[in-house]
Design a protein around this motif. Structure first.
Motif, PDB file in Angstrom:
ATOM      1  N   LEU A 136      33.941  46.296  37.802  1.00 23.54           N
ATOM      2  CA  LEU A 136      32.993  47.322  38.218  1.00 23.54           C
ATOM      3  C   LEU A 136      32.530  47.040  39.645  1.00 23.54           C
ATOM      4  N   ARG A 137      32.030  48.052  40.305  1.00 27.72           N
ATOM      5  CA  ARG A 137      31.596  47.889  41.696  1.00 27.72           C
ATOM      6  C   ARG A 137      30.512  46.830  41.823  1.00 27.72           C
ATOM      7  N   ILE A 138      29.634  46.761  40.806  1.00 26.24           N
ATOM      8  CA  ILE A 138      28.525  45.804  40.869  1.00 26.24           C
ATOM      9  C   ILE A 138      29.011  44.360  40.829  1.00 26.24           C
ATOM     10  N   HIS A 139      30.206  44.136  40.282  1.00 22.72           N
ATOM     11  CA  HIS A 139      30.710  42.767  40.140  1.00 22.72           C
ATOM     12  C   HIS A 139      30.945  42.072  41.480  1.00 22.72           C
ATOM     13  N   ARG A 140      31.086  42.837  42.546  1.00 28.74           N
ATOM     14  CA  ARG A 140      31.291  42.198  43.849  1.00 28.74           C
ATOM     15  C   ARG A 140      30.077  41.360  44.257  1.00 28.74           C
ATOM     16  N   TYR A 141      28.940  41.603  43.600  1.00 30.40           N
ATOM     17  CA  TYR A 141      27.718  40.861  43.898  1.00 30.40           C
ATOM     18  C   TYR A 141      27.331  39.891  42.776  1.00 30.40           C
ATOM     19  N   GLN A 142      28.206  39.696  41.799  1.00 29.74           N
ATOM     20  CA  GLN A 142      27.797  38.919  40.629  1.00 29.74           C
ATOM     21  C   GLN A 142      27.510  37.457  40.965  1.00 29.74           C
ATOM     22  N   HIS A 143      28.150  36.914  41.981  1.00 27.70           N
ATOM     23  CA  HIS A 143      27.874  35.535  42.374  1.00 27.70           C
ATOM     24  C   HIS A 143      26.476  35.391  42.970  1.00 27.70           C
ATOM     25  N   ILE A 144      25.855  36.527  43.308  1.00 29.28           N
ATOM     26  CA  ILE A 144      24.484  36.511  43.842  1.00 29.28           C
ATOM     27  C   ILE A 144      23.467  36.765  42.733  1.00 29.28           C
ATOM     28  N   TYR A 145      23.709  37.843  41.940  1.00 27.41           N
ATOM     29  CA  TYR A 145      22.666  38.207  40.975  1.00 27.41           C
ATOM     30  C   TYR A 145      22.740  37.432  39.659  1.00 27.41           C
ATOM     31  N   LEU A 159      30.062  24.296  40.780  1.00 29.02           N
ATOM     32  CA  LEU A 159      30.526  24.976  41.988  1.00 29.02           C
ATOM     33  C   LEU A 159      31.760  25.824  41.689  1.00 29.02           C
ATOM     34  N   ASN A 160      32.648  25.299  40.861  1.00 30.30           N
ATOM     35  CA  ASN A 160      33.844  26.061  40.489  1.00 30.30           C
ATOM     36  C   ASN A 160      33.495  27.270  39.632  1.00 30.30           C
ATOM     37  N   HIS A 161      32.404  27.182  38.872  1.00 31.92           N
ATOM     38  CA  HIS A 161      31.934  28.368  38.139  1.00 31.92           C
ATOM     39  C   HIS A 161      31.460  29.438  39.132  1.00 31.92           C
ATOM     40  N   TYR A 162      30.716  29.014  40.129  1.00 29.51           N
ATOM     41  CA  TYR A 162      30.259  29.954  41.157  1.00 29.51           C
ATOM     42  C   TYR A 162      31.456  30.599  41.857  1.00 29.51           C
ATOM     43  N   ARG A 163      32.469  29.795  42.165  1.00 34.15           N
ATOM     44  CA  ARG A 163      33.671  30.325  42.810  1.00 34.15           C
ATOM     45  C   ARG A 163      34.397  31.324  41.909  1.00 34.15           C
ATOM     46  N   LEU A 164      34.376  31.052  40.593  1.00 35.69           N
ATOM     47  CA  LEU A 164      34.993  31.990  39.653  1.00 35.69           C
ATOM     48  C   LEU A 164      34.273  33.334  39.685  1.00 35.69           C
ATOM     49  N   LEU A 165      32.936  33.293  39.690  1.00 36.96           N
ATOM     50  CA  LEU A 165      32.164  34.531  39.763  1.00 36.96           C
ATOM     51  C   LEU A 165      32.505  35.302  41.035  1.00 36.96           C
ATOM     52  N   LYS A 166      32.588  34.592  42.138  1.00 41.91           N
ATOM     53  CA  LYS A 166      32.856  35.252  43.419  1.00 41.91           C
ATOM     54  C   LYS A 166      34.269  35.829  43.453  1.00 41.91           C
ATOM     55  N   HIS A 167      35.226  35.038  42.953  1.00 43.70           N
ATOM     56  CA  HIS A 167      36.617  35.499  42.959  1.00 43.70           C
ATOM     57  C   HIS A 167      36.814  36.684  42.024  1.00 43.70           C
ATOM     58  N   ASN A 168      36.270  36.624  40.812  1.00 43.76           N
ATOM     59  CA  ASN A 168      36.454  37.703  39.846  1.00 43.76           C
ATOM     60  C   ASN A 168      35.652  38.955  40.204  1.00 43.76           C
ATOM     61  N   GLY A 169      34.680  38.796  41.091  1.00 41.16           N
ATOM     62  CA  GLY A 169      33.905  39.949  41.522  1.00 41.16           C
ATOM     63  C   GLY A 169      34.480  40.647  42.724  1.00 41.16           C
ATOM     64  N   ALA A 170      35.477  40.022  43.366  1.00 40.99           N
ATOM     65  CA  ALA A 170      36.062  40.610  44.573  1.00 40.99           C
ATOM     66  C   ALA A 170      36.724  41.943  44.245  1.00 40.99           C
ATOM     67  N   LYS A 192      28.334  43.061  30.280  1.00 39.84           N
ATOM     68  CA  LYS A 192      29.236  43.686  31.246  1.00 39.84           C
ATOM     69  C   LYS A 192      28.800  43.436  32.684  1.00 39.84           C
ATOM     70  N   LEU A 193      27.588  42.899  32.854  1.00 38.73           N
ATOM     71  CA  LEU A 193      27.154  42.514  34.197  1.00 38.73           C
ATOM     72  C   LEU A 193      27.980  41.353  34.737  1.00 38.73           C
ATOM     73  N   ALA A 194      28.607  40.587  33.822  1.00 34.63           N
ATOM     74  CA  ALA A 194      29.389  39.419  34.215  1.00 34.63           C
ATOM     75  C   ALA A 194      30.868  39.671  33.976  1.00 34.63           C
ATOM     76  N   ARG A 195      31.676  39.426  34.977  1.00 30.78           N
ATOM     77  CA  ARG A 195      33.131  39.514  34.832  1.00 30.78           C
ATOM     78  C   ARG A 195      33.677  38.087  34.889  1.00 30.78           C
TER      79      ARG A 195
END
Length: 365
Positions: free
Chosen positions: A155-164, A345-356, A144-147
């Motif tokens: 979840l609120r933590i997902h906004r940082y998932q592209h970092i952690y 890079l597109n995976h990283y973008r997915l993490l960032k977009h889905n964590g917004a 659940k740490l990954a969206r």
């Protein structure tokens, strides 16, 4: 877990195209088989022998710290190489004509720490049947740490998932081998229970193989080399970190990125595409074709044809992909291929977009 109704694919439009493509693929494989069969058998013998030789070298010369950590590093690399070239094909029954021989080779995964029973279920019955479908694709579905699925709870933590998450990725295999497998066995709410009830003998295998894995990689080197537990555990972590990063380069590229579709079934449990179009829209290839990707990496970069034709060995993927490209051009099929760096890079973008916290692409008018 209560058994649920499986999602259904539409039947529309492309059955004739896929039928003809399948006939052409089978003819191509039959033509190539006499030249490629020896390469399949060579890998089936060579890579496990290399794994054993590196392990023996570690036990003999591991008092030298450089040899110790280099040995664990080599075992980590070979764990992934054996998985890509042997175990993955064995679970699809494509190394030997004998079903029993393929089954025996799947047990290499247990020897190297993973549980082959639950992985077979997750990979063959869930991921291959329903790639990128939330609640069904257990290869994409993680903590659940990954969206990853855009429709999952945010979840609120997902906004940082592209970092952690990139910082946690080196722990991927440690989590898989020492936590996730046990969750699949003992938590009946896990997805794997949708289509199976785990036999009692598999519980015994789970504990026996996990114990053997930890014994030969941690306890035995400590005894034989008379070195500290800390050094051995550090070496084991080197192996796990190496294998995690190496394997994620392969696993993240074909499905979990911004160009991948994540289809959902409708109220009638029907998915929006037919089976072939679903595989094409949820999967992409990686533009990295060379000797290393073919011989050592199990042609992982040719992933689309693996989903379309999982019952052929990876050594045929390059030529089959060329055939698929011809069909894609002829019938305007959505075949996708990107450089490795672009896919990651597109995976990283997915993490960032889905964590917004807000979907900036969602229409507001």
């Amino acid at each position: 877990m209560e058994k649920v109704t499986r999602p259904q694919y539409m039947k529309s439009g492309h059955e004739t195209i896929f039928h003809q493509l399948r006939q052409d693929v089978h003819a191509l494989v039959a033509q190539l088989e006499p030249m490629r069969k020896s390469g399949i058998l060579l890998k089936a013998l060579l890579f496990p022998v290399l794994y054993i030789l590196i392990y023996i070298s570690l036990l003999i010369w591991g008092n030298n710290a450089e040899v110790l950590y280099a040995g664990y590093f080599g075992l980590g690399l070979l764990l992934v190489v054996i998985f890509l070239n042997i175990i993955h094909d064995a679970v699809h029954g494509t190394i030997f004509k004998s079903k029993q021989l393929n089954e025996w080779y799947v047990y290499l995964f247990d020897v190297m720490g993973a549980n082959s029973y639950t992985w077979r279920m997750r990979h063959v019955r869930f991921h291959h049947n329903y790639p990128n479908v939330s609640g069904w694709d257990t290869d994409v579905e993680q903590s659940k740490l990954a969206r990853i699925f855009p429709t999952d709870e945010r979840l609120r933590i997902h906004r940082y998932q592209h970092i952690y998450l990139p910082l946690l990725y080196p722990l991927y295999l440690l989590n898989w081998l020492l936590i996730r497998d046990f969750k699949d066995f003992f938590n009946k709410k896990r997805t794997v229970w949708k289509l199976t009830t785990i036999p009692k003998e598999e519980y015994i295998k789970l504990f026996l193989f996990k114990a053997f894995f930890l014994f030969y990689l941690i306890v035995l080197p400590h005894w034989v080399l008379s070195i500290s537990w800390m050094k051995v555990i550090a070496g084991f972590c080197v192996m796990m970190f190496t294998a995690s990063i190496f394997s994620l380069i392969v696993l993240l590229s074909p499905h979990a990125n911004t160009h991948s579709a994540f289809p959902l079934p409708d109220e009638n449990n029907q998915l929006p595409h037919n089976w072939m179009m679903h595989m094409l829209t949820t999967t992409n290839d990686v533009q990295s074709d060379n000797w290393f990707t073919r011989f050592c990496m199990g042609c992982f970069n040719f992933h689309v044809v693996h989903h379309l034709f999982p019952n052929i060995n990876h050594v045929y993927y390059p030529e089959v992909t060329n055939l698929l490209k011809e069909y894609a051009a002829r019938y305007d099929l959505p075949y996708k291929s990107y450089p490795l760096g672009t896919s990651l890079l597109n995976h990283y973008r997915l993490l960032k977009h889905n964590g917004a916290t807000e979907d900036i692409f969602e229409e507001t008018m």
